[in-house]
Design an enzyme around this catalytic site. Structure first.
Site, PDB file in Angstrom:
ATOM      1  CD  GLU A  52       7.630   6.153   4.254  1.00 47.01           C
ATOM      2  OE1 GLU A  52       6.987   5.290   3.612  1.00 47.01           O
ATOM      3  OE2 GLU A  52       8.745   6.928   3.646  1.00 47.01           O
ATOM      4  CB  CYS A  75       7.406  10.925  -0.651  1.00 48.70           C
ATOM      5  SG  CYS A  75       5.871  10.665   0.013  1.00 48.70           S
ATOM      6  CB  CYS A  84       6.408   9.704   3.817  1.00 49.85           C
ATOM      7  SG  CYS A  84       5.123   8.072   3.256  1.00 49.85           S
ATOM      8  CB  ALA A 161     -14.018 -15.983 -25.318  1.00 44.39           C
ATOM      9  NE  ARG A 187     -11.256  -4.953 -14.502  1.00 45.51           N
ATOM     10  CZ  ARG A 187     -12.548  -5.241 -14.910  1.00 45.51           C
ATOM     11  NH1 ARG A 187     -13.801  -5.138 -14.530  1.00 45.51           N
ATOM     12  NH2 ARG A 187     -12.567  -6.075 -16.107  1.00 45.51           N
ATOM     13  CG  LEU A 207     -13.948  -2.888 -19.611  1.00 47.20           C
ATOM     14  CD1 LEU A 207     -13.319  -1.924 -20.864  1.00 47.20           C
ATOM     15  CD2 LEU A 207     -13.227  -4.178 -19.397  1.00 47.20           C
ATOM     16  N   GLY A 300      -8.750  -7.846 -26.626  1.00 48.08           N
ATOM     17  CA  GLY A 300      -8.696  -9.292 -26.685  1.00 48.08           C
ATOM     18  C   GLY A 300      -7.600  -9.839 -27.041  1.00 48.08           C
ATOM     19  N   PRO A 301      -7.502 -10.981 -27.758  1.00 47.76           N
ATOM     20  CG  PRO A 301      -8.397 -13.210 -28.160  1.00 47.76           C
ATOM     21  CD  PRO A 301      -8.837 -11.786 -27.839  1.00 47.76           C
TER      22      PRO A 301
HETATM   23  C1  AOF Z   1       7.737   6.805   0.169  1.00 46.02           C
HETATM   24  N1  AOF Z   1       7.289   5.834   0.482  1.00 46.02           N
HETATM   25  O1  AOF Z   1       6.454   3.541   0.185  1.00 46.02           O
HETATM   26  C2  AOF Z   1       7.116   4.933  -1.743  1.00 46.02           C
HETATM   27  C3  AOF Z   1       7.760   6.140  -2.031  1.00 46.02           C
HETATM   28  O2  AOF Z   1       2.714   8.411  -6.591  1.00 46.02           O
HETATM   29  P1  AOF Z   1       2.623   8.349  -5.240  1.00 46.02           P
HETATM   30  O3  AOF Z   1       2.219   9.401  -4.482  1.00 46.02           O
HETATM   31  O4  AOF Z   1       2.667   6.996  -4.643  1.00 46.02           O
HETATM   32  O5  AOF Z   1       4.321   8.634  -5.051  1.00 46.02           O
HETATM   33  C4  AOF Z   1       5.493   7.807  -5.743  1.00 46.02           C
HETATM   34  C5  AOF Z   1       6.565   8.511  -5.637  1.00 46.02           C
HETATM   35  O6  AOF Z   1       7.105   8.291  -4.190  1.00 46.02           O
HETATM   36  C6  AOF Z   1       7.832   7.418  -6.398  1.00 46.02           C
HETATM   37  O7  AOF Z   1       7.978   8.164  -7.286  1.00 46.02           O
HETATM   38  C7  AOF Z   1       9.008   7.619  -5.221  1.00 46.02           C
HETATM   39  O8  AOF Z   1       9.497   8.815  -5.441  1.00 46.02           O
HETATM   40  C8  AOF Z   1       8.125   7.742  -3.784  1.00 46.02           C
HETATM   41  N2  AOF Z   1       7.816   6.433  -3.128  1.00 46.02           N
HETATM   42  N3  AOF Z   1       7.962   7.122  -1.101  1.00 46.02           N
HETATM   43  O9  AOF Z   1       7.944   7.609   1.017  1.00 46.02           O
HETATM   44  C9  AOF Z   1       7.059   4.555  -0.172  1.00 46.02           C
HETATM   45  N4  AOF Z   1       6.697   4.074  -2.428  1.00 46.02           N
HETATM   46 ZN    ZN Z   2       5.716   8.692   0.919  1.00 46.33          ZN
END
Ligand code: AOF
Ligand code: ZN
Length: 372
Positions: A52, A75, A84, A161, A187, A207, A300-301
């Site tokens: 979003e 979320c 969101c 390596a 990373r 790292l 490593g391996p």
């Molecule tokens: C959304 N939009 O694009 C996604 C959602 O660890 P966070 O903060 O990134 O939250 C991850 C949680 O949010 C994940 O467990 C799922 O419940 C939700 N994912 N929600 O609104 C998104 N990827």
């Molecule tokens: Zn979200």
């Protein structure tokens, strides 16, 4: 474009996050205004902005009054990024169409009253395509360990390596600049990077994330049963700035632990079952308890061989370099020069699905053992 078509499009763009978002779900979002698609976004990387937020960023002020069509319920609490629901309200979205309810108990269903309370219309149009995006996420939610990616770079003759000469390591750079840049993007979004102590002793690696800012604090983790990591190593001596965690057995030397701790290193003594010397399963469980969700094992391996033998890796990222290391090369797995052709390597590893991509002069093989 109608809302049903927009939802299908959102499902399509969601899939672009594959390999980069796990264990998060793939999520896509399309913004509609007067039946016209004005922006789309998807969850691009674990720990990064949600779908979003990506779509709202593209739309800018045009988002006011628009309809947001999202594959997953937004979320509604602050996680690694902001909620969101709040971002949608702040942008002036008038209507939200949702393709699936979030199976994560932290969110499930909570977005709907939160959005309606702000005067936003909410319509749940449960869709098979949106539900299908959540298959893997649902399997991973209850699992007490992180998503584990095994990563290595190998030569055209299956080596990672060069064997030490006169007792001294012979440094070798296999991956080209494009692959190197990709590694640091990865990373930057990980919770942890794991290596075996053999790699610390042979390479004295840093790292760290270079050339960009980490989105998450990257924990550098060493599987080090008897605490052989030198207190003067690059890892231990930089522990003040970049977290360094050592996983050892209960028998490891206490004075050694003291000198490592004095450098700022964290030491975890893992209670191993009698007769077992393999730290991997307990280390992964410990990292889960510490809140790590996505980790990469960079060598490593021997560590990779263990990971594969015990089916503890979920995914693989292998950089296939055109360079040859010849007779002095150290095989990618102990005693085994792995094939360098992507299909042959995928077959040898037993991957359930995989794809290859060109990165400069290198190839990147990405695959997973998970059947979704
Ligand atoms: C959304 N939009 O694009 C996604 C959602 O660890 P966070 O903060 O990134 O939250 C991850 C949680 O949010 C994940 O467990 C799922 O419940 C939700 N994912 N929600 O609104 C998104 N990827
Ligand atoms: Zn979200």
């Amino acid at each position: 474009m109608d809302e049903a078509a927009a939802l299908l499009r959102a499902c399509e763009v969601a899939r672009r996050g594959r390999h980069e978002v796990e264990p998060n779900p793939m999520v896509g979002c399309v913004l509609l205004r007067d039946g016209e698609l004005i922006a789309e976004g998807w969850h691009r990387a674990y720990g990064g902005p949600h779908a979003e937020v990506e779509a709202l960023r593209v739309a800018g002020e045009r988002a006011a009054g628009a309809t947001a069509v999202v594959t997953l319920e937004p979320c509604s609490t602050r996680g690694k990024t902001g909620a969101c629901t709040e971002a949608l309200v702040a942008a002036g979205i008038r209507r939200v169409v949702v393709g699936a309810v979030d199976p994560n108990p932290a969110h499930a269903g909570a977005a709907f009253p939160a959005l309606r309370a702000q005067g936003i219309e909410v319509d749940v149009q449960v869709s098979l395509a949106a539900e299908a995006l959540l298959e893997l996420f649902k399997q991973l939610l209850p699992r007490p360990r992180p998503w584990v990616i095994a990563k290595w770079a190998q030569s055209a003759d299956g080596c990672v390596a060069l064997a030490p000469r006169d007792g001294l390591p012979q440094p070798v750079q296999l991956s080209g600049p494009e692959a190197h840049a990709r590694l640091h993007d990865w990373r930057a979004h990980l919770d942890g990077l794991i290596v075996g102590v053999g790699t610390v002793l042979a390479d004295d690696p840093q790292l760290t994330v270079r050339g960009r800012s980490p989105v998450r604090p990257l924990r550098r983790v060493v599987l080090d049963p008897s605490l052989r990591t030198p207190p003067g190593s690059v890892l231990a001596s930089s522990a003040g700035e970049h977290p360094c965690w050592l996983m050892c057995t209960p028998e490891a030397s206490e004075s050694r632990e003291d000198s490592l701790r004095a450098q700022g290193v964290s030491v975890f003594r893992l209670p191993l079952a009698p007769g077992r010397d393999d730290l991997l399963p307990d280390a992964l469980a410990c990292l889960h308890t510490q809140g790590l969700g996505r980790v990469m094992v960079e060598g490593g391996p021997r560590t990779h061989a263990r990971l594969l033998a015990e089916s503890l890796a979920d995914a693989v990222a292998v950089i296939l370099s055109p360079k040859h290391l010849g007779a002095d090369g150290l095989p990618a797995l102990p005693g085994e020069r792995l094939p360098s052709e992507p299909a042959a390597l995928a077959e040898r590893l037993g991957l359930a699905s995989w794809e290859a991509e060109a990165l400069g002069d290198d190839l990147l093989l990405r695959g997973t053992w998970r059947r979704v």
